[in-house]
Scaffold this motif. Structure first.
Motif, PDB file in Angstrom:
ATOM      1  N   SER A 162       0.822  -1.215   0.000  1.00  0.00           N
ATOM      2  CA  SER A 162       0.000   0.000   0.000  1.00  0.00           C
ATOM      3  C   SER A 162       0.853   1.261   0.000  1.00  0.00           C
ATOM      4  CB  SER A 162      -0.951   0.003   1.192  1.00  0.00           C
ATOM      5  OG  SER A 162      -0.228   0.073   2.403  1.00  0.00           O
ATOM      6  N   ALA A 163       2.086   1.165   0.474  1.00  0.00           N
ATOM      7  CA  ALA A 163       2.978   2.325   0.451  1.00  0.00           C
ATOM      8  C   ALA A 163       3.584   2.549  -0.935  1.00  0.00           C
ATOM      9  CB  ALA A 163       4.089   2.152   1.480  1.00  0.00           C
ATOM     10  N   VAL A 164       3.823   1.478  -1.689  1.00  0.00           N
ATOM     11  CA  VAL A 164       4.507   1.627  -2.983  1.00  0.00           C
ATOM     12  C   VAL A 164       3.551   1.675  -4.172  1.00  0.00           C
ATOM     13  CG1 VAL A 164       6.613   0.528  -2.134  1.00  0.00           C
ATOM     14  CG2 VAL A 164       4.896  -0.860  -3.275  1.00  0.00           C
ATOM     15  N   ALA A 165       2.357   1.148  -4.039  1.00  0.00           N
ATOM     16  CA  ALA A 165       1.431   1.082  -5.176  1.00  0.00           C
ATOM     17  C   ALA A 165       1.108   2.461  -5.770  1.00  0.00           C
ATOM     18  CB  ALA A 165       0.162   0.354  -4.775  1.00  0.00           C
ATOM     19  N   PRO A 166       0.843   3.485  -4.969  1.00  0.00           N
ATOM     20  CA  PRO A 166       0.564   4.791  -5.586  1.00  0.00           C
ATOM     21  C   PRO A 166       1.735   5.337  -6.398  1.00  0.00           C
ATOM     22  CG  PRO A 166      -0.127   4.792  -3.291  1.00  0.00           C
ATOM     23  CD  PRO A 166       0.621   3.521  -3.530  1.00  0.00           C
ATOM     24  N   ARG A 167       2.923   5.108  -5.920  1.00  0.00           N
ATOM     25  CA  ARG A 167       4.099   5.594  -6.660  1.00  0.00           C
ATOM     26  C   ARG A 167       4.251   4.873  -7.991  1.00  0.00           C
ATOM     27  NH1 ARG A 167       8.883   6.806  -2.312  1.00  0.00           N
ATOM     28  NH2 ARG A 167       7.629   7.977  -0.834  1.00  0.00           N
ATOM     29  N   VAL A 168       4.013   3.568  -7.982  1.00  0.00           N
ATOM     30  CA  VAL A 168       4.102   2.790  -9.223  1.00  0.00           C
ATOM     31  C   VAL A 168       3.013   3.247 -10.194  1.00  0.00           C
ATOM     32  CG1 VAL A 168       3.841   0.466 -10.190  1.00  0.00           C
ATOM     33  CG2 VAL A 168       5.171   0.796  -8.103  1.00  0.00           C
ATOM     34  N   ASN A 169       1.811   3.459  -9.680  1.00  0.00           N
ATOM     35  CA  ASN A 169       0.723   3.928 -10.535  1.00  0.00           C
ATOM     36  C   ASN A 169       1.048   5.272 -11.184  1.00  0.00           C
ATOM     37  OD1 ASN A 169      -1.118   1.793 -10.337  1.00  0.00           O
ATOM     38  ND2 ASN A 169      -1.892   2.548  -8.378  1.00  0.00           N
ATOM     39  N   ILE A 170       1.656   6.168 -10.445  1.00  0.00           N
ATOM     40  CA  ILE A 170       2.013   7.481 -10.995  1.00  0.00           C
ATOM     41  C   ILE A 170       3.002   7.336 -12.148  1.00  0.00           C
ATOM     42  CG2 ILE A 170       3.262   9.619 -10.471  1.00  0.00           C
ATOM     43  CD1 ILE A 170       1.931   9.548  -7.698  1.00  0.00           C
ATOM     44  N   GLU A 171       3.996   6.496 -11.972  1.00  0.00           N
ATOM     45  CA  GLU A 171       5.017   6.332 -13.020  1.00  0.00           C
ATOM     46  C   GLU A 171       4.411   5.745 -14.298  1.00  0.00           C
ATOM     47  OE1 GLU A 171       7.949   7.667 -12.840  1.00  0.00           O
ATOM     48  OE2 GLU A 171       7.618   8.254 -10.760  1.00  0.00           O
ATOM     49  N   PHE A 172       3.586   4.714 -14.132  1.00  0.00           N
ATOM     50  CA  PHE A 172       2.977   4.111 -15.317  1.00  0.00           C
ATOM     51  C   PHE A 172       1.905   5.010 -15.918  1.00  0.00           C
ATOM     52  CE2 PHE A 172       5.053   0.239 -13.858  1.00  0.00           C
ATOM     53  CZ  PHE A 172       5.430  -0.346 -15.054  1.00  0.00           C
ATOM     54  N   ALA A 173       1.196   5.781 -15.096  1.00  0.00           N
ATOM     55  CA  ALA A 173       0.208   6.719 -15.624  1.00  0.00           C
ATOM     56  C   ALA A 173       0.893   7.807 -16.456  1.00  0.00           C
ATOM     57  CB  ALA A 173      -0.592   7.346 -14.488  1.00  0.00           C
ATOM     58  N   THR A 174       2.047   8.243 -16.026  1.00  0.00           N
ATOM     59  CA  THR A 174       2.800   9.236 -16.795  1.00  0.00           C
ATOM     60  C   THR A 174       3.191   8.667 -18.157  1.00  0.00           C
ATOM     61  OG1 THR A 174       3.659  10.212 -14.763  1.00  0.00           O
ATOM     62  CG2 THR A 174       4.849  10.714 -16.781  1.00  0.00           C
ATOM     63  N   ALA A 175       3.664   7.440 -18.172  1.00  0.00           N
ATOM     64  CA  ALA A 175       4.042   6.801 -19.434  1.00  0.00           C
ATOM     65  C   ALA A 175       2.813   6.578 -20.323  1.00  0.00           C
ATOM     66  CB  ALA A 175       4.754   5.475 -19.162  1.00  0.00           C
ATOM     67  N   ALA A 176       1.685   6.181 -19.719  1.00  0.00           N
ATOM     68  CA  ALA A 176       0.462   5.972 -20.499  1.00  0.00           C
ATOM     69  C   ALA A 176      -0.028   7.293 -21.089  1.00  0.00           C
ATOM     70  CB  ALA A 176      -0.620   5.351 -19.623  1.00  0.00           C
ATOM     71  N   ASN A 177       0.085   8.380 -20.344  1.00  0.00           N
ATOM     72  CA  ASN A 177      -0.292   9.693 -20.882  1.00  0.00           C
ATOM     73  C   ASN A 177       0.611  10.104 -22.042  1.00  0.00           C
ATOM     74  OD1 ASN A 177      -2.436  10.012 -19.133  1.00  0.00           O
ATOM     75  ND2 ASN A 177      -1.237  11.127 -17.608  1.00  0.00           N
TER      76      ASN A 177
END
Length: 190
Positions: A162-177
């Motif tokens: 739960s501590a690392v999932a938001p950070r991973v989501n941000i990185e992949f969301a940036t790449a998806a954008n």
């Protein structure tokens, strides 16, 4: 001579000495001494408490440093090793159970925070690799993100995940954008 002898040993015949107490003796010295000893014990207790707090603070600093060290480990392939153990054995050197729990919590928080920071870099690298493989397909990047998160969820305990999932989501969301922007750019060019 006999008469002197009788006089010397005759009773007092009604004469006596009466003793009447007129109060308690002055014990002020004793109460002053007791107050001084009480003050000395308070001072000694205060010094002992201060020393114990300082030792605990030093142990907290060491626990946080050990947590930072334990939070990031790499294998022989230079890959980040998942954080699976966040127990701090040196916490047993603390004085009481509340202090031991405090040391455990400090170690755990430090280890998870350090792992999350290192994992952010790893996730950014994976997201950029997914973007290079498919610069105009955001769905494949979202799929790579889901696979990355599933792998992490199977390896980590729930608190660390739960501590690392938001950070991973941000990185992949940036790449998806960025892939969406590449798709729009390609559509305009076409």
């Amino acid at each position: 001579l006999q008469r002197c002898w009788l006089m010397a040993y005759q009773k007092t015949k009604g004469r006596g000495v009466y003793v009447q107490p007129v109060g308690m003796p002055n014990l002020r010295g004793f109460s002053d001494m007791a107050n001084a000893i009480n003050g000395l014990s308070d001072l000694t207790s205060s010094i002992g408490t201060d020393i114990r707090k300082q030792e605990y603070n030093d142990m907290l600093i060491i626990a946080e440093q050990d947590g930072r060290t334990a939070g990031v480990r790499y294998n022989d392939k230079n890959e980040l090793v998942p954080l699976v153990d966040t127990t701090y054995a040196s916490a047993m050197n603390a004085f009481g159970t509340s202090e031991q729990k405090g040391l455990q919590a400090a170690f755990r928080k430090s280890a998870i925070d350090t792992y999350a920071a290192a994992l952010t870099l790893d996730a950014r690298s994976s997201a950029n690799n997914a973007l290079v493989r498919s610069p105009t397909d955001p769905d494949s990047i979202v799929g790579a993100a889901n696979a990355y998160l599933e792998k992490l969820q199977s390896e980590l305990d729930p608190d660390a995940f739960s501590a690392v999932a938001p950070r991973v989501n941000i990185e992949f969301a940036t790449a998806a954008n960025q892939a969406r922007a590449g798709r729009i750019k390609q559509a305009r060019e076409d």
